[in-house]
Design a protein around this motif. Structure first.
Motif, PDB file in Angstrom:
ATOM      1  N   ARG A 184      42.527  29.304  42.609  1.00 29.17           N
ATOM      2  CA  ARG A 184      41.556  30.253  43.143  1.00 29.17           C
ATOM      3  C   ARG A 184      42.204  31.376  43.911  1.00 29.17           C
ATOM      4  O   ARG A 184      41.703  32.485  43.965  1.00 29.17           O
ATOM      5  N   GLN A 185      43.381  31.107  44.468  1.00 26.17           N
ATOM      6  CA  GLN A 185      44.014  32.189  45.225  1.00 26.17           C
ATOM      7  C   GLN A 185      44.622  33.245  44.311  1.00 26.17           C
ATOM      8  O   GLN A 185      45.022  34.296  44.770  1.00 26.17           O
ATOM      9  N   TYR A 186      44.668  32.926  43.013  1.00 24.75           N
ATOM     10  CA  TYR A 186      45.209  33.937  42.101  1.00 24.75           C
ATOM     11  C   TYR A 186      44.102  34.725  41.427  1.00 24.75           C
ATOM     12  O   TYR A 186      44.346  35.444  40.468  1.00 24.75           O
ATOM     13  N   ILE A 187      42.893  34.558  41.915  1.00 23.21           N
ATOM     14  CA  ILE A 187      41.774  35.163  41.196  1.00 23.21           C
ATOM     15  C   ILE A 187      41.942  36.668  41.086  1.00 23.21           C
ATOM     16  O   ILE A 187      41.576  37.271  40.083  1.00 23.21           O
TER      17      ILE A 187
ATOM     18  N   LEU B 190      33.131  31.811  43.378  1.00 20.11           N
ATOM     19  CA  LEU B 190      34.413  32.517  43.278  1.00 20.11           C
ATOM     20  C   LEU B 190      34.259  33.797  42.457  1.00 20.11           C
ATOM     21  O   LEU B 190      34.774  34.858  42.826  1.00 20.11           O
ATOM     22  N   LEU B 191      33.540  33.686  41.338  1.00 20.35           N
ATOM     23  CA  LEU B 191      33.371  34.866  40.489  1.00 20.35           C
ATOM     24  C   LEU B 191      32.605  35.959  41.225  1.00 20.35           C
ATOM     25  O   LEU B 191      32.965  37.138  41.168  1.00 20.35           O
TER      26      LEU B 191
ATOM     27  N   ALA C 112      45.514  37.021  38.868  1.00 16.13           N
ATOM     28  CA  ALA C 112      45.531  36.377  37.560  1.00 16.13           C
ATOM     29  C   ALA C 112      44.180  35.718  37.303  1.00 16.13           C
ATOM     30  O   ALA C 112      44.062  34.505  37.317  1.00 16.13           O
ATOM     31  N   PRO C 113      43.163  36.520  37.064  1.00 14.37           N
ATOM     32  CA  PRO C 113      41.812  35.960  36.963  1.00 14.37           C
ATOM     33  C   PRO C 113      41.661  34.920  35.867  1.00 14.37           C
ATOM     34  O   PRO C 113      40.799  34.050  35.975  1.00 14.37           O
TER      35      PRO C 113
END
Ligand SMILES: Nc1ncnc2c1ncn2[C@@H]1O[C@H](COP(=O)(O)OP(=O)(O)OP(=O)(O)O)[C@@H](O)[C@H]1O
Ligand SMILES: Nc1ncnc2c1ncn2[C@@H]1O[C@H](COP(=O)(O)OP(=O)(O)OP(=O)(O)O)[C@@H](O)[C@H]1O
Ligand SMILES: [Mg+2]
Ligand SMILES: [Mg+2]
Ligand code: NI
Lengths: 344, 551, 306, 333, 324
Positions: C265-268, D149-150, C271-272
Motif C-alpha cells: 500500500r505504501q507504493y500506491i 486505498l483507491l 507503483a499502483p
C-alpha cells in the motif's frame, strides 16, 4: 334494451415467461350491460382474474401483456355517448377511470388492504384521487361508505387498521373503497371465496343491494355455481383461457349446452338430493397454452370426435344471447356466428 | 563521564549560536542543492509560525518518565527540560536547567548549580526542591507522587540507576538541597553514565505544584519549564502546544506553536506533507526519499544512526550452540541488498552492535563478508551440508532499526535459501514475541536496540551480558571474559579505559558470533522546505526551540 | 355448490406451479429443476465461469508462470506491467502475476475451509437448538446473540491474537465468527420446516424423530444453507483478506492477496499496480461467489432474502 | 411498550455479562503481557515483574474479573494500563469520531441504497435495474480497505480534491464540545469548519458506506419486489393512485422493515468494524482504539471498548425494534 | 348398534398464547373445547364448521399429532392417549390422515416412490421388492399410472397430488382415516373425482372415515352422520338426512340456509347471521353462539348448554332443547 357499459372484444392477454408464451386469456369477448350482474365462472387458472386485471390495466407487466383485442368502456357524457378503448388509452386517463368509474375488489380480503394505513386513509385516498373534496369531506364520505357497506361503529373503524378487523369486515371495507366514487362498473374477483359461508351470505347480500340500489353493473368472478345462481343475471363460462358458453343464468344452469358446462354442473354434490355417485369429468384442468390445436376441452370431453382435436371451434349463438363454443351445435340451422357479431 | 570536559560558563551562549549555525549548515548540506543556496537569514518568516509535525502513532503518556516510547518523548522534549542537555547532534552533554556541575569523590558525589529565574508553565519557580521531589518520586514507590496505585512505574529510572529505593543496586544514596538553586547527589557506587543519564529526557523536571494539582492525571496535564506549553490533546489525533512566552532562553522558541498530528498511514502522511497540510513527517518510507529529494518544496532530514538491527541465534538451542554454524550463516546474509531494498540505502551495514559514532567502536573488525559460496562451504564443514531448517522469528511491527521486519525476513529467507538453508518465517504479535523470545522459545530471531544516552554500556550490558538473561540478552550468550570486561567498563569513569575495554569485547563477540549484526539504520524525516533549523537528534527526539518557518 | 378455502393457493400461479412441462416418464428432482433455473441465469453463469477460471488458475499455477512467487530479484523492483511481467513486480522484485496466481490457491482454500468449518459447527449447534428447543435453544441462541453482538472483525483479531498469526489460525477465526450465522440459519430453517405439513404427515405415518430429522427436515433445509455457504465463501475470502491486511493472516512469503495489498500500500503512488491487481483479484473471486450465490438463491430458494 | 423496553434492557444484562466473560477469558488467553508491551523490548525482567504487580496482573483471573465488574457496576470502565487515563473519559472522543463517521456513512448508504433499490424494483429488468444491481453486487464483493486505498489515491493524492486523513484541519482544530465535529462547528458558529469537517468525512464515509449501501440496495429491491407484487399494492393501483404514491408511500413503507433491520445491523457492524477504514484514513475512532489495545494487551480498554460497542449495538437493535411498532401497527410489544 | 371403532371423550386442546420476550404464557386459544363423539366401523362421520372452529385440531389431536390437553381417545377399545411414544408410533398404522393442502403435505424432495414406501419401511412391511410392487399397486388403485412412482410431487397437478396423499394413507391398510378437508383445495371437476375415489376405496377396504370439511354439500354427499362445530365445541351431531331435513341448533339452521344453491329455482329464505365468529382465545361466556344467535335467551349468555341427545341419535347443545 340496456346498453353495454363495458365491452370486451377478442381480448388476448399473454404471459411471456421463460417457459414460453402462455395465452392466459385467449380471445375473450363479453359485454356487461348497465346495472346487470355478469358472472364469470371457471376453474382455477382458466383466466378469470387475468381478464379482470386486463380491464383494469393491472396485468403485471412483465411478464404479462395485452396482445390483442379491445376493451371498450362506454359512458354517457352530457347526453353524448363516449366510448374509450382501455387497451390503448393513455396511462393517465386510465388512472382517472380506474377507481372512479370502474372499481375492483379482490379475492383476498386479508391481504388486499395495506396493513400500515388506517381504513379511513385508504378510502380517503381513493376519494381524493378522483374528487375535489376537502379532508373533512373526504373523511365524511369514508364514514358514509362504511355505513353503506354495513360496518358498525363506522366513526371508530375509520381510524383503525386492517388487522383489527375480521375477514368479512375487511371485505366490506374493500367494497367501501371500490364504491367510494360510485363507479359504473364493479369488478369483483372471487370476493367471497376466502370467507366462511355465513359471512359469504352477508357479503353477497350487500353486493346485491348495491347493484339494486345504485345500479352498479357488477362483473362477478367466481368458481362457485351457487354464487352465480344467487347473484347473476348472465353468466360466461371460461375454460383454459376461452369463453366456452355464455347466456342468461337460468339457461346456463338449467340447460347448459357445452359438454364442459354440463359436466361441471353435474359433478357438484347436491344439497337437495343424495346421489350414490357423483358425475366426474375425467382428466385434469389444462394450463393455458398446453393445448395448442383443437378444442381445449376435447381431451376430457366424452363427446369429442376427430374434428375437435384438429380445429378450434368458434363461439356460436344458439338462441337469443346464448352462445356456445362447440362443434356439436354447428349443424343446427339458425346459428349465428357470435364471434363475427362481437366487435362489429 | 564526559560532562567535566565542558566549560559550563560560556557553553550557555555558545550553545545557542553555534547550534543555530550548525543546524542551518547541516540541513543545507544534507538536503539537496535547491536548498543549498540558502544561508542564514536568507528567508523571510512565514506569518503563521505553527509547525505541524506528523507521525505514525500517538504518545502514550506525557509523563515522560513512566513511558519509554519515542512518540511520548518527542512531545515531552518540548514541554520539559532536564538538568543537562545533549548537544544538538550528538550525545555530548551541556548545561540545561543546571548551569554548572561538579564531580567529587571519584564520581560518588555530584553538585549542580541550577539556573535562576526559571519558572514552570504554571508560574511557580524552578528550584532545587523541585529537582529533589522529582527524583524522589521516581525512586520511591511509596512516594506520594509515585502513583504506584494508579499503575505508574518508572522503569528507565530503575534501569539507569540500578533499581529503586531500597534495592541493592540502587546507586543514588541521597539527594541534598544545598540552597535554593544548589543540589547534591550522593552515590553509593560510581556510575560511569551518571551525567549522561542526567541529559536524558526521561529525567526532566515537572512542577511540584502540578503534582499537587493533577495527581496521577499528570500524564495528561504536563507542566514543565520547556519552550512550549501544553494546550490540548485529542487522543490518536493531535497534541497542541503553544509558545512559552516566559521561556528562560531569551527570544526562544521561535515558533508560536507546535501540533503533533497522528497520521498512521505512511502514504497519507506523505500526501499531507505534499499538500502542505503538515510541515514535518516522521516514518518516511525509504523508497520515497528519492521522490522527495526531487521535489523542490520538500527536504529530507536524516537522523544520525543510534541503533542496531540484528538477527540473533538462540545459543541455548541445538544447533545454534555451534559457533562454526553461526559464523557460516553470518556469511550468508546479504546486507547490501537488504539496505537497498528495505532502507533505500539509508542504513549502514553493521559489524558491531554499537553504532559507529559511539565511544569504543571497534572499526578494525573485519566484517563477515557476504559470500554464499563461502557460507555453503563453511556450512558443509560445520556438518550442515545437507541443509538445515529452522524458524526465523520476525517481529510484527516496524521499529526504528527495522522499518519493515517482515519484508526483511523475506529477503533473508531468500538469502538463506541460496545457501541451502530453509528458514520458515514465524511471526506473532509484538507482545507475544517479546515474551517468548525472552523465554528462549525461538531458533533465530530478529530484533534490535536503540541508544538512549549515548553510552555503549546500554548496548553491551543489555544485549550480551549474561546478567541480562532473561531480559535483553535473548541470544542467551554468556561468556565470562566478556562479562568481566563489561563490568570493568561499566564502573570506570575513565573514558579511554572504557573505550579500550569495549573494543576488546567486540573482538570476542565477533569471533563468537552470537548474532548477525545487520544494519544501523538512518531514520529519515521529510519536511517542507519552509522548515528551518531543524536538526533531528540521535535519540529520536529533540526540542524544536530553534526551528522556524520560512515563507 | 362449494366454496374453496385456498390456504396456500396463490391468486396468480407463478411459473413454479406450472403443469409439468416434460414427457410423461421423466422424473425431475427439485435439484435438477434448480439446476435448469440456474443455467438460465446469466449472472450466475458468469460467476461460475469466474470461479472455475480461478480454480483452474489455482490448480495449474506452476504451468502458468515461469517465475517463483518467492524468489527475490532486487534488480527488478517495482517494475510496471510489461510483456515480461504482466502485472509488474513488487518491492522485492517478484512477479505480481505469479503471486496472484499462487494466491488464488490460498484464497480458495481459505473460503473452502472456513465455510466448511463454520458450516459443520454452525449446523450442529443450529440443529441442536432447533430440534431440542427449550433451554438448549435458549442457551445456544443466547451464545449466538452474544457472538453476533461482538464486532466480528475484533473477535477475529482477538482469536488470531490468541492462536498466533498464521493462515491456519486466520481460517479458524473466520470459521468461528461465521458459526453463529450458519447456526442461526439452520436453527430457523429446522424450526420452520418442522412446522411444514409434510413433517406432520411423516409423523402421522409413525416415523421416528431421528428419521424425520435426517430424511425430511435436513434435506429440505439444505437449499438456503447451500446458498449461504456460497455467499459465505465470498465473505470468508474478504475477511481473510482483511486479516491479511492487518498482518494477521498468512505469513510471508505466502502470496496471500490481502497481505500483498498491505505490503504494497505504501507504493500506491509510485507503483499502483502493486495495489491494483491483488485488490481486483479479491473482488473478482468474491464477485464470482456472490453471483453464483445469488443465482442459487433464485433457483433454490426464491423466498429467502438477503 | 415501555414495559417492553424495560424488559429488553433487562435482557441486556445477561448478554453483557456473557459478553464480558467471553471477552475477559479471550483476552487473558492471549499470550503476551501488557507489562512487556508497555515497557518495550528494552525493559528488564525486574521492571516487568514490578509493573505486573502494580497493575494487579498477578492476581487470579476471577479476582481481576470481579474487580472489573465491580467498577463497571459503578459506571467505571477502569483505567488504561498503558496511558493510565480513565477509560470512561478517554473513550468518548473515539466513540464520537466513530459515531459521526458511521452516521455519515449510513446516511450516505441509506439515501443511495434505498433509492437505488426502490427504482430498481419499480423498473425491474430495466437498464437502471441491471446496472445498479451490478454495482451493488460489486459493492458487496469489494474489500473496503482496497476501496479506501483507491479513493485516497485518486481523490486525495492525485486529484487533491479531498483531504486524505483525519477529521479536520490540524492548523485550525475544532474546539470540541460534543466531539461530533459537524455539531461542534455549528455550536461554535464556524461554517468554514463545518465545511472542512464535512469534507473530511466524505472519503472514509463513502468507503465505509459502500458495503451497507450495496446491501441496502439489494435488500430494498428484493423487499420492494415482494411488496409490489402484493395484493394491497394492486388495491392501491386499482384506486387509480399515482405511481409515485404507489411506489413510495405504500410500497416503500411496507418494504421498509427488512431494510430497517439491515440498517440497524450494519450500523452496529460499522461501529466496531471500521478498523481498517479508520486506519487508512487516520480516523481516531473506537475500532482503532480497541484494535491497538489488543496489540498492547491493554485489558481494561479491550474489555470496556467491546462492552461499549456491544451495548450500543444492542441499543441500536432495540431502537430498530421500537421503530417497527411506529411503522407497523400490527407489531405490539 | 355395533361398538364404536373410535370414541372421543371430552377432548380439549388449548394452545398457549405466548407473548413478550421471555415467551411467557399470556393466554390460551381454546381450539377444541370439550368435544365428544363416536365413530363406528365402516362409517363416515362428517364434521363441518366455519374456519377456525377447531375441526383440524380435533382431527390431529385425536391422532395425537398434536398432544391433546385433556380427554380420552379410545380406539378399538384402547385408550391411545395413555400410550407411550413407541406404542403410539406403531398404532399409527391403523390410523391415518389425509391433509387439506396437497402442495404442502408431500415432501418436495422425495420421489413418489419414497413417499409411498416409507410408511411400509417404518412399519416393517415387506422387503424391497414387495414394497416396490405395493407402491405400483396402490398408485393404480388411486388412479395414477405406476410409472409415476419415479416422479417428484411438483410434477403433478393438485388433484394428482391429493391422490398420492390418499395412497400414502392407504398403503399401510389402516382402519381409520381422518380426512382433513381433502377436497377443499381442488377444482370442482377434480373434487368430484376425488370424492368418488374416496367413496370407492371406503367400500373396497372397509375403511372408516372422519371426514372434515366446511363445504356442507360435500359432507352431505359422503357422510353417514354429521357433526357441526362452532368455536371449539360440537353444536349438533345427527345422521345425515336428519340434520339436513330437521336441523335443531340455530347455528346449523343458519349455516344450511347460507349456502348458495346452484339451482336457480330453489331460492329459499336466508337466515343471515349478524357479526363475525368470536376469537377462540376469548370465547363468549355461556353458549359460544349467543353473540350471533337469532334466538338468544338470557340463559344462553351465562350457562354453557350441555351436549345432549335430543332425539334418537340426534345430539344438540342448545338451551332451546334443554328442557326436554
Ligand atoms: N404473473 C403471471 N406469470 C405467469 N403466468 C401467469 C401470471 N398470472 C397468471 N398467469 C397465467 O394465467 C393463467 C390464468 O390465471 P388467472 O389468475 O386468470 O386464473 P383464475 O381463473 O383467476 O384462477 P383462480 O380461480 O385460481 O383465481 C394461469 O394459469 C397462469 O398460467
Ligand atoms: N399450533 C397452533 N398454535 C396456536 N393456535 C392454533 C394452532 N393451531 C390452530 N390454532 C388455533 O386453533 C383454532 C382452531 O384451528 P383449526 O386449524 O383446528 O381450525 P379449522 O376448523 O381446521 O379451520 P379451517 O377450516 O380454517 O381449517 C384457530 O383459532 C387457530 O388459530
Ligand atoms: Mg383468480
Ligand atoms: Mg383446518
Ligand atoms: Ni418442471
Amino acid at each position: 334494451m340496456k346498453k353495454p357499459v363495458l365491452e370486451i372484444n377478442h381480448l388476448k392477454t399473454h404471459f411471456f415467461t421463460d417457459r414460453g408464451e402462455i395465452p392466459a386469456v385467449d380471445d375473450v369477448s363479453v359485454k356487461i350491460y348497465e346495472g346487470e350482474v355478469l358472472g364469470i365462472v371457471g376453474e382455477s387458472g382458466c383466466g378469470k382474474s387475468v381478464t379482470s386485471l386486463s380491464v383494469m390495466g393491472l396485468v403485471p407487466d412483465p411478464p404479462g401483456k395485452i396482445v390483442g383485442g379491445e376493451i371498450l368502456f362506454r359512458q354517457q357524457e352530457g347526453g353524448q355517448e363516449r366510448s374509450e378503448n382501455l387497451v390503448t388509452v393513455k396511462k393517465k386517463r386510465l388512472r382517472q377511470i380506474r377507481g372512479n368509474q370502474i372499481a375492483m375488489i379482490f379475492q383476498e380480503p386479508m391481504t388486499s388492504l395495506d396493513p400500515l394505513f388506517t381504513i379511513g386513509y385508504q378510502i380517503i385516498e381513493a376519494v381524493k384521487k378522483h374528487k375535489k373534496v376537502t379532508k373533512k369531506e373526504a373523511r365524511q364520505i369514508a364514514i358514509d361508505k362504511l355505513i353503506l357497506v354495513g360496518i358498525p361503529r363506522a366513526e371508530e373503524i375509520v381510524d383503525e387498521y386492517p388487522h383489527q378487523l375480521s375477514g368479512g369486515m375487511r371485505q366490506r371495507v374493500m367494497i367501501a373503497i371500490a364504491m367510494s366514487c360510485d363507479p359504473e362498473v364493479l369488478i369483483a374477483d372471487e370476493p367471497t371465496t376466502a370467507l366462511d359461508v355465513t359471512i359469504q351470505a352477508q357479503i353477497l347480500d350487500l353486493m346485491k343491494k348495491l347493484n339494486k340500489e345504485n345500479g352498479t353493473a357488477i362483473m362477478m368472478i367466481t368458481h362457485d355455481l351457487g354464487v352465480v345462481a344467487e347473484m347473476c343475471d348472465r353468466v360466461a363460462v371460461m375454460y383454459a383461457g376461452k369463453v366456452v358458453e355464455e347466456g342468461d343464468v337460468r339457461t346456463i344452469l338449467k340447460d347448459p349446452k357445452h359438454p364442459y358446462t354440463q359436466g361441471l354442473i353435474r359433478s357438484l354434490p347436491k344439497m337437495n338430493k343424495r346421489e350414490e355417485r357423483l358425475y366426474s369429468i375425467p382428466g385434469n384442468v389444462p394450463k393455458p397454452g398446453s393445448i395448442k390445436i383443437g378444442c381445449r376441452f376435447a381431451p376430457r370431453c366424452s363427446e369429442a370426435f376427430n374434428r375437435c382435436y384438429e380445429e378450434n371451434p368458434d363461439l356460436l349463438e344458439l338462441r337469443d344471447g346464448h352462445t356456445c363454443r362447440c362443434f356439436l351445435y354447428e349443424k343446427e340451422g339458425d346459428l349465428v356466428n357470435a364471434d363475427a357479431l362481437a366487435g362489429s | 563521564a564526559c560532562g567535566g570536559n565542558n566549560e559550563p560558563a560560556d557553553a550557555d551562549t555558545n550553545n545557542n549560536d553555534a547550534g543555530t549555525n550548525n543546524t542551518s549548515d547541516k540541513t543545507n548540506n544534507e538536503a539537496d542543492e535547491s536548498s543549498g543556496e540558502n544561508s542564514e537569514g536568507d528567508y523571510s518568516l512565514a506569518e503563521d509560525q505553527t509547525l505541524i509535525f506528523a507521525r505514525g502513532g500517538d504518545s502514550v503518556s506525557l509523563d515522560y518518565a513512566s513511558v519509554t516510547d519515542g512518540e511520548s518523548s518527542r512531545v515531552t522534549e518540548q514541554i520539559y527540560e532536564s538538568l543537562l542537555k545533549f548537544d544538538e547532534d550528538s550525545f555530548e552533554i551541556g548545561p540545561g536547567l543546571a548551569e554548572e556541575w561538579e564531580v567529587f569523590d571519584d564520581g560518588l558525589r555530584f553538585v549542580f548549580q541550577l539556573r535562576e529565574g526559571v519558572t514552570f508553565h504554571d508560574g511557580t519557580d524552578f528550584n532545587a526542591e523541585a529537582v529533589k521531589i522529582n527524583f524522589e518520586r521516581w525512586a520511591d514507590p511509596d512516594h506520594e507522587y509515585h502513583f504506584a496505585d494508579e499503575g505508574y512505574t518508572y522503569s528507565v529510572y530503575g534501569t539507569q540507576f540500578g533499581g529503586f529505593k531500597g534495592d541493592d543496586g540502587h546507586v543514588i544514596e541521597e539527594i541534598n538541597v544545598l540552597g535554593e538553586h544548589e543540589i547534591e547527589f550522593v552515590l553509593n557506587e560510581s556510575l560511569g553514565a551518571f551525567l549522561q543519564n542526567m541529559g536524558m529526557s526521561y529525567f526532566s523536571i515537572t512542577s511540584p505544584a502540578a503534582f499537587e494539582e493533577h495527581g496521577s492525571a499528570i500524564n495528561e496535564n504536563p507542566v514543565g519549564t520547556g519552550p512550549f506549553k501544553f494546550v490540548s490533546w485529542s487522543k490518536d489525533d493531535s497534541i497542541v502546544l503553544e509558545k512559552n512566552e516566559d521561556y528562560w532562553q531569551e527570544g526562544y522558541p521561535k515558533l508560536d506553536g507546535v501540533i503533533f498530528q497522528v497520521i498512521p498511514d505512511n502514504s497519507a502522511r506523505l500526501t499531507a506533507l505534499r499538500s502542505g497540510e503538515i510541515d514535518i513527517m516522521d516514518g518516511l518510507n525509504p523508497d520515497d526519499v528519492e521522490q522527495i529529494e526531487s521535489d523542490p518544496g520538500l527536504a529530507i532530514f536524516e537522523r544520525e544512526t543510534n541503533n542496531i538491527g540484528y538477527l540473533g541465534f538462540n545459543l541455548d538451542k541445538e544447533p545454534f550452540d555451534n559457533a562454526d554454524l553461526r559464523r557460516a550463516l553470518n556469511h550468508a546474509i546479504d546486507k547490501e541488498t537488504l539496505i537497498t531494498v528495505l532502507y533505500a540505502g539509508l542504513a549502514e551495514p553493521a559489524k558491531n552492535i554499537i553504532p559507529p559514532s559511539y565511544m569504543g567502536y571497534n572499526d578494525s573488525i573485519d566484517p563477515y563478508a557476504y559470500d554464499p559460496d563461502l557460507a555453503r562451504e563453511l556450512l558443509d564443514e560445520a556438518g550442515f551440508g545437507d541443509g538445515l531448517e529452522f524458524d526465523l522469528w520476525t517481529m510484527p511491527v516496524a521499529r526504528p532499526y527495522m522499518p519493515d521486519p517482515e519484508r526483511a525476513a523475506e529477503v533473508m529467507q531468500a538469502n538463506l535459501a541460496d545457501v541451502g538453508v530453509t528458514a520458515n518465517i514465524v511471526s506473532m504479535e509484538w507482545a507475544t514475541y517479546l515474551e517468548r523470545t525472552e523465554q528462549g522459545e525461538h531458533d533465530i530471531f530478529m530484533l534490535g536496540w536503540s541508544g538512549t544516552n549515548g553510552d555503549p554500556d546500554y548496548f553491551f550490558g543489555n544485549l550480551l551480558h549474561s546478567d541480562a538473561i532473561p531480559g535483553g540478552n535473548r541470544s542467551f550468550y554468556g561468556n565470562d571474559e566478556v562479562d568481566s570486561l563489561l563490568n570493568q567498563a561499566k564502573n570506570s569513569v575513565d573514558e579511554d579505559e572504557r573505550a579500550e575495554l569495549y573494543r576488546e569485547v567486540q573482538e570476542i563477540v565477533h569471533e563468537d558470533a552470537p548474532m548477525i549484526p545487520l544494519v544501523h539504520s538512518i531514520p529519515v524525516l521529510a519536511g517542507s522546505e519552509r522548515v528551518k533549523n531543524y536538526v533531528p537528534h540521535l535519540s529520536t527526539s529533540e526540542p524544536l526551540t530553534n526551528v522556524e518557518l520560512a515563507e | 355448490m362449494e366454496s374453496v378455502t385456498p390456504v396456500k393457493k396463490q391468486p396468480m400461479p407463478g411459473p413454479e406451479n406450472q403443469e409439468p412441462h416434460l414427457t410423461e416418464t421423466e422424473s425431475i428432482s427439485p435439484w435438477k429443476e434448480a439446476f435448469w433455473q440456474l443455467r438460465k441465469n446469466k449472472l450466475a453463469l458468469v460467476g461460475l465461469f469466474i470461479i472455475i477460471f480461478f480454480i483452474m488458475i489455482a490448480i495449474f499455477a506452476p504451468f502458468l508462470t515461469s517465475y517463483s512467487y518467492q524468489t527475490l530479484n532486487a534488480a527488478d523492483r517495482l517494475q510496471g506491467p510489461s510483456a515480461q511481467y504482466w502485472f509488474g513486480t513488487d518491492d522485492l522484485g517478484r512477479d505480481i502475476f505469479t503471486r496472484i496466481v499462487y494466491g488464488a490457491r490460498i484464497s480458495l482454500m481459505v473460503g473452502f475451509f472456513a465455510v466448511t468449518g463454520a458450516l459443520i459447527f454452525g449446523s450442529f449447534l443450529g440443529i441442536l437448538a432447533g430440534y431440542f428447543g427449550r433451554w438448549v435453544d435458549m442457551l445456544i441462541s443466547r451464545i449466538f446473540d452474544i457472538m453476533l453482538a461482538f464486532p466480528s472483525i475484533l473477535l477475529a483479531i482477538a482469536i488470531v491474537a490468541i492462536l498466533g498469526p498464521s493462515l491456519q489460525n486466520a481460517l479458524i477465526a473466520i470459521a468461528i465468527i461465521n458459526v453463529p450465522i450458519f447456526g442461526r440459519l439452520v436453527r430457523s430453517k429446522v424450526i420452520s420446516i418442522r412446522q411444514e405439513e409434510y413433517i406432520m404427515a411423516a409423523k402421522a405415518q409413525g416415523m421416528k424423530n431421528g428419521r424425520i430429522l435426517f430424511h425430511h427436515v435436513l434435506p429440505n433445509s439444505l437449499a438456503p444453507i447451500i446458498v449461504q455457504a456460497t455467499l459465505g465463501f465470498g465473505t470468508a475470502i474478504l475477511e481473510a483478506a482483511a486479516l491479511g491486511f492487518l498482518g494477521l493472516g498468512a505469513q510471508p512469503p505466502t502470496p496471500e492477496w490481502g497481505r500483498m495489498l498491505s505490503d504494497s500500500r505504501q507504493y500506491i503512488q509510485s507503483a499502483p499496480w502493486t495495489v491494483l491487481f491483488p485488490g481486483l483479484s479479491i473482488m473478482l473471486v468474491v464477485l464470482g461467489f456472490n453471483m453464483i450465490g445469488d443465482g442459487l438463491r433464485d433457483a433454490l430458494d426464491p423466498k429467502m432474502k438477503n | 411498550m415501555i414495559s417492553y423496553t424495560i424488559r429488553r434492557l433487562l435482557m441486556l444484562i445477561p448478554v453483557l455479562i456473557g459478553m464480558s466473560l467471553i471477552t475477559f477469558s479471550i483476552i487473558h488467553l492471549i499470550p503476551g503481557n501488557p507489562a512487556q508491551t508497555i515497557l518495550g523490548e528494552q525493559a528488564t525482567p525486574q521492571a516487568i515483574e514490578q509493573l505486573e504487580e502494580q497493575l494487579g496482573l498477578n492476581q487470579p483471573y476471577f479476582v481481576q474479573y470481579g474487580n472489573y465488574m465491580m467498577g463497571l457496576l459503578q459506571g467505571d470502565l477502569g483505567t488504561s494500563l498503558r496511558t493510565k487515563a480513565s477509560i470512561s473519559s478517554e473513550i468518548w472522543p473515539y466513540l464520537a469520531a466513530t459515531i459521526e463517521l458511521t452516521i455519515f456513512a449510513m446516511v450516505f448508504a441509506v439515501i443511495v441504497g434505498v433509492n437505488a433499490g426502490i427504482i430498481s424494483a419499480w423498473k425491474q429488468n430495466s437498464l437502471f435495474d441491471y446496472t445498479s444491481m451490478l454495482i451493488a453486487l460489486i459493492g458487496v464483493s469489494m474489500p473496503i480497505f482496497w476501496l479506501g486505498l483507491l479513493e485516497q489515491w485518486i481523490f486525495a493524492q492525485n486529484l487533491g480534491w479531498l483531504p486524505a486523513f483525519g477529521r479536520g484541519n490540524p492548523r485550525d482544530p475544532v474546539e470540541t464540545v460534543t466531539n461530533f465535529y459537524l455539531l461542534d462547528s455549528i455550536i461554535n458558529g464556524r461554517p468554514d469548519q463545518l465545511w472542512t469537517s464535512f469534507k473530511h468525512l466524505i472519503l472514509p464515509g463513502v468507503a465505509l458506506g459502500t458495503i451497507p449501501m450495496a446491501i441496502i440496495a439489494r435488500m430494498t429491491r428484493s423487499s420492494m419486489l415482494e411488496v409490489l407484487r402484493s395484493d394491497y399494492i394492486r388495491t392501491v393501483e386499482a384506486k387509480g393512485s399515482h405511481t409515485l404514491s404507489v411506489v413510495y408511500r405504500h410500497g416503500f413503507k411496507n418494504a421498509v422493515i427488512p431494510v430497517l433491520t439491515v440498517v440497524g445491523l450494519q450500523t452496529g457492524t460499522l461501529l466496531g468494524g471500521a478498523i481498517l477504514t479508520e486506519t487508512i484514513f487516520s480516523w481516531p475512532g473506537v475500532g482503532r482504539y480497541v484494535y491497538e489495545a489488543i496489540g498492547n494487551r491493554d485489558y481494561p480498554v479491550i474489555q470496556s471498548g467491546i462492552i461499549v460497542i456491544a451495548t450500543i449495538f444492542v441499543f441500536i437493535n432495540l431502537i430498530v425494534d421500537l421503530l417497527y411498532t411506529y411503522i407497523d401497527p400490527r407489531i405490539k410489544y | 348398534m355395533p361398538t364404536p371403532l373410535l370414541e372421543v371423550k371430552g377432548l380439549k386442546k388449548y394452545f398457549p398464547v405466548t407473548g413478550g420476550i421471555f415467551s411467557r404464557k399470556v393466554g390460551e386459544v381454546k381450539a377444541v373445547n370439550d368435544v365428544s363423539f363416536e365413530v363406528y366401523e365402516g362409517e363416515v362421520l362428517g364434521i363441518v364448521g366455519e374456519s377456525g372452529c377447531g375441526k383440524s385440531t380435533t382431527g390431529k389431536a385425536l391422532l395425537r399429532l398434536i398432544e391433546p390437553t385433556e380427554g380420552e381417545v379410545i380406539f378399538n377399545g384402547e385408550n391411545i392417549t395413555k400410550l407411550d411414544r413407541e406404542a403410539m408410533r406403531l398404532k399409527r398404522r391403523d390410523m391415518q390422515i389425509i391433509f387439506q393442502d396437497p402442495y404442502a403435505s408431500l415432501n418436495p424432495r422425495h420421489k413418489v416412490e419414497k413417499i409411498l414406501s416409507e410408511p411400509l419401511l417404518i412399519h416393517g412391511i415387506g422387503d424391497k421388492e414387495e414394497r416396490k410392487r405395493k407402491v405400483r399397486e396402490i398408485l393404480e388403485i388411486v388412479g395414477l399410472p405406476g410409472e409415476h412412482a419415479s416422479r417428484y410431487p411438483h410434477q403433478f397437478s393438485g388433484g394428482q397430488r391429493q391422490r398420492i396423499g390418499i395412497a400414502r394413507a392407504l398403503i399401510v391398510n389402516p382402519k381409520l382415516i381422518v380426512c382433513d378437508e381433502p377436497v377443499s383445495a381442488l377444482d370442482v371437476s377434480i373434487q368430484s373425482q376425488i370424492l368418488n375415489l374416496m367413496e370407492d376405496l371406503q367400500g373396497q377396504f372397509g375403511l372408516t372415515y372422519l371426514f372434515i370439511a366446511h363445504d356442507l354439500s360435500v359432507v352431505k354427499h359422503i357422510s353417514h352422520r354429521i357433526g357441526v362445530m362452532y368455536l371449539g365445541k360440537m353444536a349438533e351431531l345427527a345422521p345425515n338426512e336428519d340434520l339436513y331435513s330437521n336441523p335443531l341448533h340455530p347455528y346449523t339452521k343458519s349455516l344450511l340456509s347460507a349456502v348458495p344453491n346452484p339451482d336457480p329455482d330453489l331460492k329459499t329464505d336466508r337466515v343471515i347471521l349478524e357479526g363475525d365468529v368470536p376469537s377462540p382465545s376469548n370465547p363468549p361466556s355461556g353458549c359460544a353462539f349467543h353473540t350471533r344467535c337469532p334466538e338468544c335467551m338470557d340463559i344462553c349468555k351465562e350457562v354453557d348448554p350441555e351436549f345432549k341427545e335430543f332425539s334418537d341419535n340426534h345430539f344438540v347443545a342448545c338451551h332451546l332443547f334443554n328442557d326436554k
